[in-house]
Structures are given as structure tokens and as C-alpha cells.
Scaffold this motif. Structure first.
Motif, PDB file in Angstrom:
ATOM      1  N   GLY A 117       0.818  -1.207   0.000  1.00  0.00           N
ATOM      2  CA  GLY A 117       0.000   0.000   0.000  1.00  0.00           C
ATOM      3  C   GLY A 117       0.855   1.261   0.000  1.00  0.00           C
ATOM      4  N   LEU A 118       1.904   1.261   0.845  1.00  0.00           N
ATOM      5  CA  LEU A 118       2.788   2.420   0.925  1.00  0.00           C
ATOM      6  C   LEU A 118       3.489   2.664  -0.402  1.00  0.00           C
ATOM      7  N   ILE A 119       3.932   1.550  -1.031  1.00  0.00           N
ATOM      8  CA  ILE A 119       4.643   1.687  -2.298  1.00  0.00           C
ATOM      9  C   ILE A 119       3.716   2.306  -3.348  1.00  0.00           C
ATOM     10  N   LYS A 120       2.449   1.852  -3.369  1.00  0.00           N
ATOM     11  CA  LYS A 120       1.492   2.413  -4.322  1.00  0.00           C
ATOM     12  C   LYS A 120       1.308   3.902  -4.094  1.00  0.00           C
ATOM     13  N   LYS A 121       1.241   4.305  -2.802  1.00  0.00           N
ATOM     14  CA  LYS A 121       1.056   5.721  -2.488  1.00  0.00           C
ATOM     15  C   LYS A 121       2.358   6.496  -2.562  1.00  0.00           C
ATOM     16  N   LYS A 122       3.420   5.819  -2.986  1.00  0.00           N
ATOM     17  CA  LYS A 122       4.746   6.431  -3.139  1.00  0.00           C
ATOM     18  C   LYS A 122       5.255   7.028  -1.827  1.00  0.00           C
ATOM     19  N   GLU A 123       4.893   6.443  -0.725  1.00  0.00           N
ATOM     20  CA  GLU A 123       5.397   6.896   0.578  1.00  0.00           C
ATOM     21  C   GLU A 123       6.861   6.515   0.728  1.00  0.00           C
ATOM     22  N   ARG A 124       7.632   7.334   1.480  1.00  0.00           N
ATOM     23  CA  ARG A 124       9.044   7.033   1.710  1.00  0.00           C
ATOM     24  C   ARG A 124       9.284   6.398   3.078  1.00  0.00           C
ATOM     25  N   LYS A 125       8.317   6.653   3.959  1.00  0.00           N
ATOM     26  CA  LYS A 125       8.525   6.238   5.354  1.00  0.00           C
ATOM     27  C   LYS A 125       7.626   5.061   5.733  1.00  0.00           C
ATOM     28  N   LEU A 126       8.168   4.185   6.563  1.00  0.00           N
ATOM     29  CA  LEU A 126       7.413   3.006   7.006  1.00  0.00           C
ATOM     30  C   LEU A 126       6.598   3.240   8.278  1.00  0.00           C
ATOM     31  N   ASP A 127       6.939   4.334   8.997  1.00  0.00           N
ATOM     32  CA  ASP A 127       6.416   4.541  10.346  1.00  0.00           C
ATOM     33  C   ASP A 127       4.921   4.279  10.501  1.00  0.00           C
ATOM     34  N   SER A 128       4.132   4.673   9.510  1.00  0.00           N
ATOM     35  CA  SER A 128       2.683   4.604   9.660  1.00  0.00           C
ATOM     36  C   SER A 128       2.146   3.179   9.726  1.00  0.00           C
ATOM     37  N   VAL A 129       2.904   2.198   9.211  1.00  0.00           N
ATOM     38  CA  VAL A 129       2.349   0.835   9.187  1.00  0.00           C
ATOM     39  C   VAL A 129       3.024  -0.151  10.157  1.00  0.00           C
ATOM     40  N   ILE A 130       3.957   0.353  10.975  1.00  0.00           N
ATOM     41  CA  ILE A 130       4.650  -0.557  11.906  1.00  0.00           C
ATOM     42  C   ILE A 130       3.709  -1.034  13.004  1.00  0.00           C
ATOM     43  N   GLN A 131       3.614  -2.338  13.133  1.00  0.00           N
ATOM     44  CA  GLN A 131       2.845  -2.876  14.262  1.00  0.00           C
ATOM     45  C   GLN A 131       3.799  -3.069  15.437  1.00  0.00           C
ATOM     46  N   THR A 132       3.420  -2.484  16.579  1.00  0.00           N
ATOM     47  CA  THR A 132       4.340  -2.568  17.725  1.00  0.00           C
ATOM     48  C   THR A 132       3.871  -3.558  18.797  1.00  0.00           C
ATOM     49  N   ASN A 133       2.673  -4.117  18.577  1.00  0.00           N
ATOM     50  CA  ASN A 133       2.174  -5.049  19.597  1.00  0.00           C
ATOM     51  C   ASN A 133       2.695  -6.484  19.384  1.00  0.00           C
ATOM     52  N   VAL A 134       4.006  -6.594  19.129  1.00  0.00           N
ATOM     53  CA  VAL A 134       4.606  -7.902  18.877  1.00  0.00           C
ATOM     54  C   VAL A 134       4.979  -8.535  20.218  1.00  0.00           C
ATOM     55  N   PRO A 135       4.627  -9.812  20.411  1.00  0.00           N
ATOM     56  CA  PRO A 135       5.034 -10.456  21.662  1.00  0.00           C
ATOM     57  C   PRO A 135       6.555 -10.612  21.715  1.00  0.00           C
ATOM     58  N   THR A 136       7.133 -10.347  22.907  1.00  0.00           N
ATOM     59  CA  THR A 136       8.593 -10.498  23.037  1.00  0.00           C
ATOM     60  C   THR A 136       8.913 -11.432  24.211  1.00  0.00           C
ATOM     61  N   ALA A 137      10.111 -11.959  24.135  1.00  0.00           N
ATOM     62  CA  ALA A 137      10.591 -12.820  25.223  1.00  0.00           C
ATOM     63  C   ALA A 137      12.066 -12.548  25.418  1.00  0.00           C
ATOM     64  N   SER A 138      12.564 -12.810  26.626  1.00  0.00           N
ATOM     65  CA  SER A 138      14.011 -12.666  26.843  1.00  0.00           C
ATOM     66  C   SER A 138      14.657 -14.012  26.505  1.00  0.00           C
ATOM     67  N   PRO A 139      15.967 -14.011  26.250  1.00  0.00           N
ATOM     68  CA  PRO A 139      16.601 -15.261  25.810  1.00  0.00           C
ATOM     69  C   PRO A 139      16.446 -16.415  26.808  1.00  0.00           C
ATOM     70  N   ASP A 140      16.353 -16.131  28.133  1.00  0.00           N
ATOM     71  CA  ASP A 140      16.264 -17.255  29.093  1.00  0.00           C
ATOM     72  C   ASP A 140      14.834 -17.659  29.431  1.00  0.00           C
ATOM     73  N   THR A 141      13.864 -17.053  28.767  1.00  0.00           N
ATOM     74  CA  THR A 141      12.492 -17.473  29.048  1.00  0.00           C
ATOM     75  C   THR A 141      12.329 -18.946  28.678  1.00  0.00           C
ATOM     76  N   PRO A 142      11.850 -19.766  29.631  1.00  0.00           N
ATOM     77  CA  PRO A 142      11.621 -21.176  29.269  1.00  0.00           C
ATOM     78  C   PRO A 142      10.498 -21.284  28.247  1.00  0.00           C
TER      79      PRO A 142
END
Ligand code: ATP
Ligand code: MG
Lengths: 399, 283
Positions: free
Chosen positions: A328-353
């Protein structure tokens, strides 16, 4: 980390024709061949290892692999045929009778599989046995024994006899007897094997709790891999009197030295010991501070994936973008990704079982991001890799 | 068969006995020592009035069986002792008791250390087993001959013959008791730095105690079975009464005295068993 106990070239041969057996052993004959041609049993063959101060060192192996022989050579209940045992640099094999008594009284205490409590002595008298033979006077003896019983959570049983207590309680007394002596080394030969599973788990927890404060050096024999993985800082695996592998629980699980070890770890519930860092894979990512939608698209096409992870200049994790939004961004010729970044990604630390995040892994479509304490992206966890690692077939390398 | 000369076993043994008899001083010493023990026991028994003796036996039994309350035994003791008194066997009974207690005491003091030694040394055990079999299976009469040769006649040679005949169970059962101590308890004792003596007194003997006491009980019964035989070389007591009754073909008198021996045997047996009852509760 200092070395407490060192074992060098330790060998034990049972039987009569020991010199002959030693020759055969040097010639590289197997345990079975030596038994056949010399009639001697190789208990332990040329064992070399070190145990660090304050660690729980677990010895594992099938029945007859020489575990008990090994641990009994450490306090010389079994006399080694050859080799050396050093405690704090002092060679035990050259001690005379009196010095050996001193070492047994002050340096190490043993806990036995079937408790080995004296049936003619009360609980408090059992606990005080080590102090009694040392000649500690009665008040002091009682005081220390009470403290030890307190540590293992037994009070009010002082004047009972061992047969009046349950198995779990009896082994607590066995442990208290060892602790009362206040020696730095504990030798535990299948100490929890005679207990039922629930009791065994309680005792393991208790040992770990105690260890946090006491910081003993513990040599622990087990034939239960789950137990070894739970309590062991390091694990040594023996076969036919020889050491096959020594390593941390993770090393044993992820890099088994040979088929014997592989067989051993086959039936382990791997989820209990695998951590996020064991199963994560290298992520495909872009740098938000310099890359735009076109680069993001290219990465996805190159790697045949539908989303890509996003970090900033400092390699700090930012989020994830997926192919449709980027298109969609490419079609609209946008230069920046900021508007479509999803930040609700689950994270874990390396020692999480893995067990802790297993459920979420299977319910969220987006792979977990593994980040360190500075929020740097280390890797991602995809479902397939987790299943592979758990089934033991394929553990994905990471660096 | 006739070509093979007969082995001169009997003349060898005779020579050995002659040679041993030359250690007269030693045997006199032993005689005096054992005689001292016998006199001590007898002195006490003569001093005790009959009612006090009975009170001690009954009271002792009551105390030993205080948990199980062994009333039948207590009644048996009262009736039995009254019977002995009624038959006029009281002093004979105390003489027999003296003989039995002295032999048992010596069997205990000599036998237990030998048993411990056997329990700790495989070699000593191997050497001793056939000797013990020999001691026990040799007809008891045979012991009378050297006993008389070295110690003359009377109570002392009677005690000696009884000891030889009765000691094997004490030795055997002590050995067995020591060997029966579970290996992991020995390991536990060793691993905490016990010396051999500490291990013996804190672990092995306490755990061997009930087996050991069963051996002592057997020795006591065996020495009681020796009292008639011992009376042939002049030992006094109930055995003597039986022996004389046999000589006079007096069935009634022999039975009356024999019954007294049985009563004594039962009382001794039950009391030593009661002492042996374990005070450690079973799970
Ligand atoms: N006293 C002994 N005399 C002869 N051989 C022995 C003796 N003790 C152990 N062995 C032999 O030495 C080998 C190692 O025995 P060990 O008891 O150390 O094994 P283990 O690993 O503790 O086995 P388990 O898991 O059954 O306890 C075995 O082949 C055993 O038969
Ligand atoms: Mg073992």
C-alpha cells in the motif's frame, strides 16, 4: 569459580587379577572383554573431572555404569585402584587412616539412597551422629542438630525412631545428618530415588532452596534425567565405567556426545529445559532509520516471507511490518514506514523457558521477538522451530 | 583293611592332655577364678530369703513385661517356685542356677568377643566354623574327661564342661548379628568418620543385640541341659538329685527333680527372652 574437587585418572577394578586387568585396560579392551579374560570387573576407568565450589554436579548413567563406585571413591569407602582425588588441592589417596577419618568427619558428608538411618537411634541422635563421632559435646551437638532439622523442615520428631517416619521425612533426616556436620561437600547417591514422584520433587525444590543459602559443593547421583536437569549445574554421563560427556544441562541436551547420551535424553520433556534462545532463529529485519518500503519489500521477496522485523539504528527492536501494508505504501509512493509498523509484537528474553510461552506461540500468528535487556533484537521464534527442538530432531543453530 | 595301621588318635590326645596338665599353675588360677564367681552367686542366693527371691523374680518379670503384661508367666513363676520349695529342692535349685549363670556369664564374656572377631574377619570365621561345629556335636560326656583332668571334681569342672558345650551359640549368633547389620548402615557409619570401635559400639553391637541375646538364651538352655551330666563329676544341684535317682532306680524322685529343672528352664528362657524384647517400635 574455584575448583573444590578434582579427580584425576581415577580407576577402580574389582576382583583378584587386578594387574592383569589393568594391562588389558591399557590395551584398550572393553569392560566385557576384561571380565571374560581376567575375571575382574571394571568399576570406573580413568575418570577425569572437576567439581567447582558451590555447584551441584550430577553423575548419571545406566545401572552398573560406575556411579556409586565413583562417589564412594571420593570418600574412600571404596579404595581406588589407581588415580588421584584432590580436595582443595589435598590428595586424598595418600592420606593415612587418621587423616582420612579427619577428612570424612570435617570435609564431606554422605546421603544414601535408602536413607541408612540407624534404627536404634532417635531422629535427633541420628542427626547428631557425625558430631558425636567427632567428639562434639552434647549441648553443642543438640543445638547444631536442631538447626539442621530446622533447615530441612522437621521439628517435633526428635525422639521418634526412623521407622515411625515416612520415606520423605526419613530422607530429610538423612539430609539433616549431613548438614549438621557442616562439611563443605555433600555426596548424595541417588538420594531421592526411593521417594515417590511428588516427594521427590519436594526434596529437589528443598535442596535447591537450601543450596541458595548454603552454597555447598554437591556431587549428586541420579538415574532420572529430569531430576538431573532440574537440579544440576553440570551433568556428567557415565557408561561402563567411563565418562561419556560432561556439560551443562543445555549442552547435554543440545549437543549430545554420542548415541548413548542421545538415548538418555530421548524421553526428556524438552520443553522444561529449552529456553527462547535455544529455539530462536535469525530474523530478517530492516533498519527504520535508513530503509524505506521498497527495501522492506525486497527483503520479503528475497526470503519468501510475508513480514519483516524492524529495528532502529541502535538495533533496538521497534516492531514488524507486513507485505500488504508495505505494498500500500509503495502504491502511495510513501518514503517512510512509520505509519504501518505494528508494535504489539510479543517479546521474550533469551532465558524465558519455552513452557512459559508455548501457549502464546501457538495462538499468535506473529512470531515472538527475542530481545535482550537493552531491547536489542536477538532472534525470532517461529512455531516450526519450537516443535523441531521439542521433538529433538533439529535444534536451530544461533550465534 | 587289616593292613592299615590304626591311627593312634587316643594316645595323641592322652599325650596332649598330659602335656597340658603340666601347666598346673594356670589351671589352678582358672579354678580359683571360676570358683570365686560360683561362690559369689551361691553366697547371694543363700543370703536371700525364699520370699525375697520369689519377689525379685516376679517383680523383675513384671517390670520386663510391663508393656505386654505377661500374667500367665508370673503365675507360672509363683507356682513353679513354690513347687521347688515344697519339694525341698530350694538349695539344689540355687546351686543349679549358680552353675547355669556362671557358665552363661563365661560364655558371654568369652563368646561375644570371639563372635565379634568372627563377624569382622572372614579368615577367623572360616577357621572357627568347623571348630564350633565340633564343639557342639561332640557328645557332651567327652568334655568331662579333660575337665576332670585339669580341674579335678566339683562345680568348677562342671562349669568348664558346660561352657565348652554351651558357648557355640553365643559365638555364632554374635557373628551372625554383626554380619546382618545392613551394608548401608556400615557405610553411613564409615562415611561420617567413625573409628572401628565407634562403629562397633554405636552401630554394630546395638543392631546385633537381639540376635546376640538369642544366642545367649540358647547357651543358657544348653548349659542347663548339662547339669545332669555335670553332676557325674561332682557338680551339686538338681542334676545331682536326678543322677542319684537314676542310680537308685527311683523313678518318682527322678521325676520330681527333673520337673524342677524344667521349671527353672522355662523361667530362665522366658526372662531372657523378655530382656531381649526390642524396645524400638516396629513400623
Ligand atoms: N564390591 C564389588 N565387587 C565387585 N564388583 C562390583 C562391586 N561393586 C560394584 N561392582 C561392579 O562395578 C560396576 C559398577 O557398579 P556401581 O555400583 O558403581 O554402578 P552404579 O552406576 O552405581 O549402578 P546402579 O545404578 O545400579 O546403582 C558394576 O559392574 C558392578 O557389578
Ligand atoms: Mg549405585
Amino acid at each position: 569459580m574455584t575448583t573444590k574437587l578434582q579427580v584425576r585418572h581415577l580407576t577402580k577394578i574389582f576382583g583378584r587379577r587386578i594387574p592383569r586387568a589393568e594391562e588389558l585396560l591399557k590395551a584398550g579392551k572393553s569392560k566385557a572383554e576384561i571380565l571374560k579374560s581376567a575375571g575382574a570387573t571394571v568399576g570406573v576407568n580413568d575418570a577425569n573431572f572437576e567439581v567447582n565450589n558451590g555447584e551441584i554436579f550430577v553423575i548419571m548413567g545406566l545401572s552398573g555404569s560406575g556411579k556409586s563406585t565413583m562417589i564412594r571413591m571420593i570418600n574412600r569407602l571404596i579404595e581406588p585402584t589407581s588415580g588421584e582425588i584432590l580436595i582443595d588441592g589435598e590428595n586424598l589417596t595418600s592420606l593415612n587412616k587418621k587423616q582420612l577419618l579427619d577428612v570424612r568427619r570435617n570435609k564431606m558428608s554422605m546421603v544414601f539412597q535408602n536413607f541408612a538411618l540407624f534404627p536404634n537411634r532417635t531422629i535427633i541422635e541420628n542427626t547428631a551422629y557425625g558430631l558425636e563421632v567427632k567428639g562434639v559435646d552434647k549441648d553443642e551437638r543438640l543445638k547444631k542438630s536442631h538447626e539442621a532439622l530446622e533447615l530441612v523442615g522437621l521439628h517435633g520428631y526428635d525422639d521418634q525412631y526412623p521407622t515411625q517416619l515416612s520415606g520423605g521425612m526419613q530422607q530429610r533426616v538423612g539430609l539433616a545428618r549431613a548438614l549438621a556436620n557442616n562439611s563443605e561437600i555433600l555426596l548424595m547417591d541417588e538420594a531421592f530415588s526411593a521417594l515417590d514422584p511428588l516427594n521427590r520433587k519436594d526434596m529437589q525444590d528443598e535442596l535447591l532452596d537450601l543450596q541458595e543459602n548454603l552454597k555447598k559443593t554437591i556431587v549428586f547421583i541420579s538415574h532420572d534425567l529430569n531430576e538431573a536437569l532440574r537440579i544440576g549445574d553440570r551433568i556428567m554421563i557415565m557408561k561402563d565405567g567411563e565418562i561419556v560427556q560432561t556439560g551443562t544441562p543445555e549442552e547435554i541436551l543440545t549437543q549430545p556426545a554420542d548415541e548413548y547420551v542421545e538415548k538418555f535424553i530421548e524421553d526428556v520433556d524438552r520443553t522444561k529445559v529449552l529456553t527462547a534462545s535455544n529455539v530462536m532463529i535469525r530474523p530478517t529485519f530492516i533498519n527504520i532509520d535508513k530503509d524505506g518500503p521498497r527495501i522492506a519489500m525486497r527483503r520479503m521477496v528475497e526470503n519468501e516471507i510475508s513480514s519483516v522485523y524492524v529495528v532502529n539504528n541502535k538495533r533496538e527492536f521497534v516492531g514488524v511490518v507486513d507485505a500488504s501494508h508495505v505494498m500500500g505504501l509503495i502504491k502511495k509512493k510513501e518514503r517512510k514506514l512509520d505509519s504501518v509498523i505494528q508494535t504489539n509484537v510479543p517479546t521474550a528474553s533469551p532465558d524465558t523457558p519455552i513452557t512459559d510461552i508455548m501457549e502464546k506461540i501457538s495462538s499468535t500468528p506473529i512470531p515472538f521477538a527475542v530481545v535482550d535487556d537493552k531491547n536489542h533484537l536477538l532472534g525470532i521464534i517461529i512455531r516450526g522451530a519450537v516443535l523441531g527442538a521439542i521433538s529433538g530432531n533439529e535444534v536451530v543453530e544461533n550465534d | 583293611m587289616t593292613n592299615i595301621p590304626q591311627l593312634p588318635i587316643s594316645s595323641w590326645i592322652d599325650k596332649l592332655v598330659d602335656w597340658l596338665a603340666s601347666f598346673e599353675g594356670f589351671f589352678n588360677g582358672v579354678t580359683n577364678f571360676i570358683g570365686g564367681i560360683i561362690n559369689g552367686f551361691q553366697w547371694i542366693f543363700d543370703l536371700l530369703p525364699i520370699w525375697l527371691f520369689m519377689l525379685l523374680v516376679v517383680g523383675g518379670t513384671y517390670w520386663l513385661t510391663r508393656k505386654t503384661k505377661h500374667w500367665t508367666l508370673i503365675i507360672f513363676e509363683i507356682v513353679g517356685l513354690l513347687y521347688i520349695w515344697n519339694q525341698g529342692f530350694w538349695r539344689d535349685m540355687t546351686q543349679t542356677l549358680t552353675l547355669v549363670l556362671t557358665s552363661s556369664l563365661i560364655a558371654l564374656v568369652v563368646g561375644v568377643p570371639l563372635g565379634i572377631w568372627m563377624g569382622k574377619s572372614k579368615v577367623f570365621e572360616t577357621i572357627n566354623k568347623p571348630i564350633l561345629d565340633f564343639m557342639q556335636t561332640m557328645p557332651a560326656f567327652v568334655y568331662l574327661i579333660p575337665a576332670v583332668a585339669f580341674f579335678g571334681i566339683g562345680m568348677v569342672p562342671g562349669v568348664i564342661a558346660s561352657v565348652i558345650f554351651a558357648m557355640p551359640p553365643t559365638i555364632r549368633m554374635t557373628n551372625l548379628g554383626i554380619r546382618q547389620v545392613p551394608a548401608d548402615l556400615i557405610e553411613a557409619a564409615d562415611s561420617y568418620g567413625s573409628t572401628s570401635w565407634q562403629k562397633l559400639f554405636k552401630v554394630q553391637l546395638p543392631l546385633a543385640k537381639s540376635t546376640l541375646m538369642a544366642g545367649v538364651n540358647q547357651s543358657m538352655m544348653l548349659s542347663l541341659s548339662m547339669v545332669v551330666i555335670a553332676s557325674m563329676i561332682g557338680a551339686m544341684g538338681l542334676g545331682n538329685k536326678v543322677y542319684f535317682a537314676v542310680g537308685r532306680n527311683d523313678a518318682g524322685g527322678g521325676f520330681a527333680a527333673g520337673l524342677a529343672i524344667v521349671i527353672l528352664a522355662i523361667i530362665l528362657d522366658r526372662i531372657t527372652q523378655a530382656i531381649n524384647r526390642n524396645k524400638i517400635p516396629k513400623s
